[in-house]
Design a protein around this motif. Structure first.
Motif, PDB file in Angstrom:
ATOM      1  N   GLN A 286       0.829  -1.209   0.000  1.00  0.00           N
ATOM      2  CA  GLN A 286       0.000   0.000   0.000  1.00  0.00           C
ATOM      3  C   GLN A 286       0.864   1.260   0.000  1.00  0.00           C
ATOM      4  O   GLN A 286       0.578   2.225  -0.719  1.00  0.00           O
ATOM      5  CB  GLN A 286      -0.931  -0.007   1.212  1.00  0.00           C
ATOM      6  CG  GLN A 286      -2.035  -1.048   1.147  1.00  0.00           C
ATOM      7  CD  GLN A 286      -2.888  -1.050   2.407  1.00  0.00           C
ATOM      8  OE1 GLN A 286      -2.435  -1.430   3.483  1.00  0.00           O
ATOM      9  NE2 GLN A 286      -4.120  -0.601   2.278  1.00  0.00           N
ATOM     10  N   ILE A 287       1.931   1.253   0.821  1.00  0.00           N
ATOM     11  CA  ILE A 287       2.840   2.406   0.845  1.00  0.00           C
ATOM     12  C   ILE A 287       3.496   2.573  -0.520  1.00  0.00           C
ATOM     13  O   ILE A 287       3.582   3.683  -1.069  1.00  0.00           O
ATOM     14  CB  ILE A 287       3.911   2.230   1.939  1.00  0.00           C
ATOM     15  CG1 ILE A 287       3.265   2.196   3.324  1.00  0.00           C
ATOM     16  CG2 ILE A 287       4.948   3.354   1.864  1.00  0.00           C
ATOM     17  CD1 ILE A 287       4.238   1.841   4.442  1.00  0.00           C
ATOM     18  N   SER A 288       3.957   1.462  -1.079  1.00  0.00           N
ATOM     19  CA  SER A 288       4.604   1.499  -2.389  1.00  0.00           C
ATOM     20  C   SER A 288       3.671   2.062  -3.451  1.00  0.00           C
ATOM     21  O   SER A 288       4.063   2.913  -4.266  1.00  0.00           O
ATOM     22  CB  SER A 288       5.057   0.085  -2.775  1.00  0.00           C
ATOM     23  OG  SER A 288       5.570   0.053  -4.086  1.00  0.00           O
ATOM     24  N   ALA A 289       2.423   1.600  -3.433  1.00  0.00           N
ATOM     25  CA  ALA A 289       1.454   2.077  -4.428  1.00  0.00           C
ATOM     26  C   ALA A 289       1.202   3.573  -4.272  1.00  0.00           C
ATOM     27  O   ALA A 289       1.046   4.299  -5.272  1.00  0.00           O
ATOM     28  CB  ALA A 289       0.151   1.296  -4.294  1.00  0.00           C
ATOM     29  N   SER A 290       1.158   4.049  -3.023  1.00  0.00           N
ATOM     30  CA  SER A 290       0.939   5.480  -2.784  1.00  0.00           C
ATOM     31  C   SER A 290       2.059   6.310  -3.388  1.00  0.00           C
ATOM     32  O   SER A 290       1.817   7.344  -4.028  1.00  0.00           O
ATOM     33  CB  SER A 290       0.826   5.752  -1.282  1.00  0.00           C
ATOM     34  OG  SER A 290      -0.316   5.128  -0.728  1.00  0.00           O
ATOM     35  N   TYR A 291       3.303   5.871  -3.195  1.00  0.00           N
ATOM     36  CA  TYR A 291       4.436   6.613  -3.759  1.00  0.00           C
ATOM     37  C   TYR A 291       4.536   6.426  -5.271  1.00  0.00           C
ATOM     38  O   TYR A 291       4.953   7.348  -5.990  1.00  0.00           O
ATOM     39  CB  TYR A 291       5.737   6.195  -3.069  1.00  0.00           C
ATOM     40  CG  TYR A 291       5.960   6.928  -1.767  1.00  0.00           C
ATOM     41  CD1 TYR A 291       6.476   8.217  -1.757  1.00  0.00           C
ATOM     42  CD2 TYR A 291       5.640   6.342  -0.549  1.00  0.00           C
ATOM     43  CE1 TYR A 291       6.673   8.906  -0.569  1.00  0.00           C
ATOM     44  CE2 TYR A 291       5.825   7.017   0.648  1.00  0.00           C
ATOM     45  CZ  TYR A 291       6.342   8.303   0.629  1.00  0.00           C
ATOM     46  OH  TYR A 291       6.520   8.990   1.808  1.00  0.00           O
ATOM     47  N   ASP A 292       4.166   5.251  -5.761  1.00  0.00           N
ATOM     48  CA  ASP A 292       4.165   5.044  -7.216  1.00  0.00           C
ATOM     49  C   ASP A 292       3.253   6.054  -7.910  1.00  0.00           C
ATOM     50  O   ASP A 292       3.586   6.586  -8.982  1.00  0.00           O
ATOM     51  CB  ASP A 292       3.686   3.628  -7.555  1.00  0.00           C
ATOM     52  CG  ASP A 292       4.768   2.571  -7.381  1.00  0.00           C
ATOM     53  OD1 ASP A 292       5.951   2.955  -7.248  1.00  0.00           O
ATOM     54  OD2 ASP A 292       4.430   1.370  -7.374  1.00  0.00           O
ATOM     55  N   ASP A 432      -5.184  12.158  11.775  1.00  0.00           N
ATOM     56  CA  ASP A 432      -5.834  12.662  10.560  1.00  0.00           C
ATOM     57  C   ASP A 432      -5.617  11.721   9.381  1.00  0.00           C
ATOM     58  O   ASP A 432      -6.512  11.539   8.539  1.00  0.00           O
ATOM     59  CB  ASP A 432      -5.301  14.056  10.220  1.00  0.00           C
ATOM     60  CG  ASP A 432      -5.751  15.112  11.216  1.00  0.00           C
ATOM     61  OD1 ASP A 432      -6.617  14.792  12.059  1.00  0.00           O
ATOM     62  OD2 ASP A 432      -5.223  16.239  11.176  1.00  0.00           O
ATOM     63  N   ILE A 433      -4.421  11.127   9.315  1.00  0.00           N
ATOM     64  CA  ILE A 433      -4.117  10.177   8.241  1.00  0.00           C
ATOM     65  C   ILE A 433      -5.056   8.970   8.324  1.00  0.00           C
ATOM     66  O   ILE A 433      -5.595   8.491   7.315  1.00  0.00           O
ATOM     67  CB  ILE A 433      -2.644   9.732   8.319  1.00  0.00           C
ATOM     68  CG1 ILE A 433      -1.716  10.854   7.852  1.00  0.00           C
ATOM     69  CG2 ILE A 433      -2.403   8.466   7.498  1.00  0.00           C
ATOM     70  CD1 ILE A 433      -1.783  11.149   6.373  1.00  0.00           C
ATOM     71  N   LYS A 434      -5.266   8.472   9.534  1.00  0.00           N
ATOM     72  CA  LYS A 434      -6.160   7.322   9.721  1.00  0.00           C
ATOM     73  C   LYS A 434      -7.594   7.683   9.344  1.00  0.00           C
ATOM     74  O   LYS A 434      -8.296   6.901   8.687  1.00  0.00           O
ATOM     75  CB  LYS A 434      -6.099   6.848  11.175  1.00  0.00           C
ATOM     76  CG  LYS A 434      -4.783   6.191  11.566  1.00  0.00           C
ATOM     77  CD  LYS A 434      -4.796   5.803  13.042  1.00  0.00           C
ATOM     78  CE  LYS A 434      -3.484   5.194  13.468  1.00  0.00           C
ATOM     79  NZ  LYS A 434      -3.470   4.853  14.922  1.00  0.00           N
ATOM     80  N   GLU A 435      -8.050   8.869   9.770  1.00  0.00           N
ATOM     81  CA  GLU A 435      -9.412   9.291   9.453  1.00  0.00           C
ATOM     82  C   GLU A 435      -9.623   9.432   7.952  1.00  0.00           C
ATOM     83  O   GLU A 435     -10.728   9.228   7.441  1.00  0.00           O
ATOM     84  CB  GLU A 435      -9.724  10.617  10.147  1.00  0.00           C
ATOM     85  CG  GLU A 435      -9.869  10.491  11.661  1.00  0.00           C
ATOM     86  CD  GLU A 435     -10.164  11.830  12.318  1.00  0.00           C
ATOM     87  OE1 GLU A 435     -10.336  12.828  11.569  1.00  0.00           O
ATOM     88  OE2 GLU A 435     -10.215  11.883  13.559  1.00  0.00           O
ATOM     89  N   ALA A 436      -8.552   9.743   7.241  1.00  0.00           N
ATOM     90  CA  ALA A 436      -8.645   9.895   5.786  1.00  0.00           C
ATOM     91  C   ALA A 436      -8.610   8.554   5.060  1.00  0.00           C
ATOM     92  O   ALA A 436      -8.680   8.511   3.828  1.00  0.00           O
ATOM     93  CB  ALA A 436      -7.513  10.785   5.288  1.00  0.00           C
ATOM     94  N   GLY A 437      -8.474   7.453   5.826  1.00  0.00           N
ATOM     95  CA  GLY A 437      -8.450   6.128   5.211  1.00  0.00           C
ATOM     96  C   GLY A 437      -7.085   5.683   4.737  1.00  0.00           C
ATOM     97  O   GLY A 437      -6.976   4.729   3.954  1.00  0.00           O
ATOM     98  N   ASP A 438      -6.038   6.368   5.201  1.00  0.00           N
ATOM     99  CA  ASP A 438      -4.670   6.026   4.780  1.00  0.00           C
ATOM    100  C   ASP A 438      -3.843   5.526   5.956  1.00  0.00           C
ATOM    101  O   ASP A 438      -2.717   5.976   6.194  1.00  0.00           O
ATOM    102  CB  ASP A 438      -3.992   7.253   4.156  1.00  0.00           C
ATOM    103  CG  ASP A 438      -4.650   7.693   2.865  1.00  0.00           C
ATOM    104  OD1 ASP A 438      -5.047   6.804   2.087  1.00  0.00           O
ATOM    105  OD2 ASP A 438      -4.776   8.914   2.641  1.00  0.00           O
ATOM    106  N   ALA A 439      -4.387   4.570   6.711  1.00  0.00           N
ATOM    107  CA  ALA A 439      -3.706   4.083   7.914  1.00  0.00           C
ATOM    108  C   ALA A 439      -2.335   3.492   7.604  1.00  0.00           C
ATOM    109  O   ALA A 439      -1.443   3.476   8.465  1.00  0.00           O
ATOM    110  CB  ALA A 439      -4.571   3.036   8.616  1.00  0.00           C
ATOM    111  N   HIS A 440      -2.145   3.007   6.376  1.00  0.00           N
ATOM    112  CA  HIS A 440      -0.843   2.435   6.007  1.00  0.00           C
ATOM    113  C   HIS A 440       0.258   3.494   5.964  1.00  0.00           C
ATOM    114  O   HIS A 440       1.446   3.156   5.984  1.00  0.00           O
ATOM    115  CB  HIS A 440      -0.935   1.744   4.645  1.00  0.00           C
ATOM    116  CG  HIS A 440      -1.311   2.664   3.522  1.00  0.00           C
ATOM    117  ND1 HIS A 440      -2.609   3.060   3.293  1.00  0.00           N
ATOM    118  CD2 HIS A 440      -0.552   3.280   2.569  1.00  0.00           C
ATOM    119  CE1 HIS A 440      -2.647   3.871   2.245  1.00  0.00           C
ATOM    120  NE2 HIS A 440      -1.412   4.024   1.787  1.00  0.00           N
TER     121      HIS A 440
END
Length: 489
Positions: A286-292, A432-440
């Motif tokens: 998930q982290i990799s995909a976000s940076y990709d 805030d990151i978790k609330e935005a759905g980006d807990a990873h």
């Protein structure tokens, strides 16, 4: 678990095997290690040709008798040293009688070997007696890195001084006047290095699979080092009130001390555990995909929203990075590009990067050679010796267990310096990151963890500075970063 394979009343091999079958992240001594015997080690060493071990030529006295299993000198007493056949026969008979009650617990039968009129059971070991001084070295395995700690010497009670044949019985080891001494490399560098080298040979020959072991050795009067045993249950984490034997070398010479040692074992076990590996890999994906997804815009965003470039330029101007440099979490290659702008002839950097698209941009810069795609903890221990290690704005994605693993490996393998930044991630940022759905994308403020890790033996903290680093485009928080620079002394 600490139990001897079959004799221990508390934690025999069955207990260890049960835990291995039930716990996916079992961090104890592997059952396969506990099942190895001293004779297994001696046989492997003789076949391999290293290290030197006691001879199995039983035609010349004095001889030494001990159990083929067991640790901590169990089964050894003053009668273990035999100068003639009568003493040898008596000791074998006594040890045979003491081992007999435990043999029905073993899944194999005890056979005997004839030596003239003597019958030697297969769970009793008879070898030449090694006259010399007792030393040991704790050896730690951190992923693909095997690391011998400082050699230690047994200091026996004054009443033994001047006696020719003194050896470590349980009573001698735990005598009130018995102590251990950490050797200083400068006092005798040849002996220091030879003990570490022999310990490594013994560890590799025994193939224990344990995260930490200790290798018992004796040094003859002529300087020859003989390996006596590889014990997969090094006596570390000694309870209060018991004199520590193996702990001093961990406290003073293992980077990060005991906390780091246990965290390193957990980090490696998490990588090995199929269930935990899948969970961790899902987060990494998930982290990799976000940076990709925003790799094409990363450099322009970094220029407008962070101080990455001026901070890196400042540190390249302040400190030397001659030689090989490993870049942990190299991203699009900002550090390598800037380093080559200042030093065009600098060798290409190896790097580790989770995002394939970010790694591709770093490769296209021409500043990097091999980039290992994957997590820092997946690759850091396989790189080997390197002159410098750097990491900019990446370590916050590791938890403290993996941070200790990464730092420990770097301090073992780096020959000149380690420079890294630690971002002070606010708790509200993660909420805030978790609330935005980006807990990873949750990150860790590791300043306190680095302080707990301390400054390892043989290093100095050359520089530490806190400064504004970047503003989050998502949460709008200002994030400060502390840069640490360590140098070999």
């Amino acid at each position: 678990m600490w139990g001897e394979a079959y004799e221990d009343h508390v934690a025999r091999i069955e207990a260890v095997q049960y835990l291995e079958s039930k716990i996916s992240c079992f961090g104890g001594v592997p059952s396969a290690s506990l099942l190895q015997t001293k004779d297994d080690f001696y046989t492997a060493a003789r076949k391999k040709g290293s290290p030197i071990v006691p001879s199995n030529d039983l035609s010349r006295f004095p001889l030494f008798v001990k159990p083929v299993h067991s640790y901590a000198s169990h089964g050894i007493d003053d009668s273990s040293l035999c100068f003639n056949e009568e003493e040898l026969k008596s000791k074998i008979a006594a040890l045979d009688a003491s081992l007999a009650p435990h043999r029905d617990r073993r899944p194999y039968s005890v056979k005997s070997t004839r030596l003239g009129e003597l019958s030697i059971p297969s769970d009793i070991l008879v070898t030449e007696y090694i006259r010399g001084v007792d030393y040991f070295v704790v050896v730690c395995q951190i992923g693909d890195t095997v690391f011998p700690l400082c050699p230690e010497k047994w200091r026996l009670p004054p009443s033994t001084h001047g006696k020719l044949d003194v050896f470590l019985t349980p009573q001698m080891k735990y005598h009130a006047e018995t102590d251990v001494e950490l050797l200083k490399q400068d006092n005798d560098p040849i002996l220091y290095d030879a003990l570490q080298s022999t310990a490594l040979q013994a560890w590799k020959t025994s193939n224990t699979g344990a995260y930490w072991s200790h290798v018992d050795m004796r040094v003859r009067a002529n300087g020859e080092i003989v390996a006596l045993q590889v014990n997969p249950m090094a006596g570390i984490f000694t309870p209060p009130g018991i004199h520590p034997v193996h702990d001093p070398s961990v406290t003073k010479h293992f980077p990060g001390g005991h906390r780091s040692l246990i965290n390193c074992a957990l980090a490696v076990q998490r990588i090995k555990s199929s269930r935990l590996s899948r969970e961790i890999q899902n987060t990494h994906d998930q982290i990799s995909a976000s940076y990709d997804r925003f790799s094409d815009l990363y450099d322009s965003k970094a220029s407008s929203q962070t101080r990455t470039v001026p901070i890196i330029e400042e540190y390249i101007s302040m400190f030397g990075f001659d030689g090989t440099v490993l870049d942990l979490g190299c991203g699009t290659g900002a550090f390598g590009r800037i380093l080559h702008q200042h030093h065009p002839d600098h060798p290409k950097l190896p790097g580790i990067e989770l995002s394939p698209q970010m790694a591709a941009r770093a490769t296209s810069s021409g500043a990097y050679g091999t980039i290992f795609e994957g997590s820092i903890q997946q690759h850091v221990s396989s790189i080997g010796r390197i002159d410098h290690v750097v990491s900019w704005y990446a370590l916050q994605f590791l938890d403290e267990v993996d941070l200790n693993f990464a730092l420990t490996t770097c301090f073992i393998n780096a020959t000149q310096s380690i420079t890294f930044s630690i971002d002070e991630i606010p708790d509200k940022y993660n909420e805030d990151i978790k609330e935005a759905g980006d807990a990873h994308m949750v990150q860790f403020n590791h300043v306190a963890a680095v302080e707990r890790f301390g400054v390892p033996h043989g290093w100095r903290l050359a520089h530490r500075r806190r400064q504004f680093a970047w503003k989050s485009a998502h949460t709008k928080y200002d994030v400060y970063s502390t840069v640490f620079r360590y140098e070999r002394v």
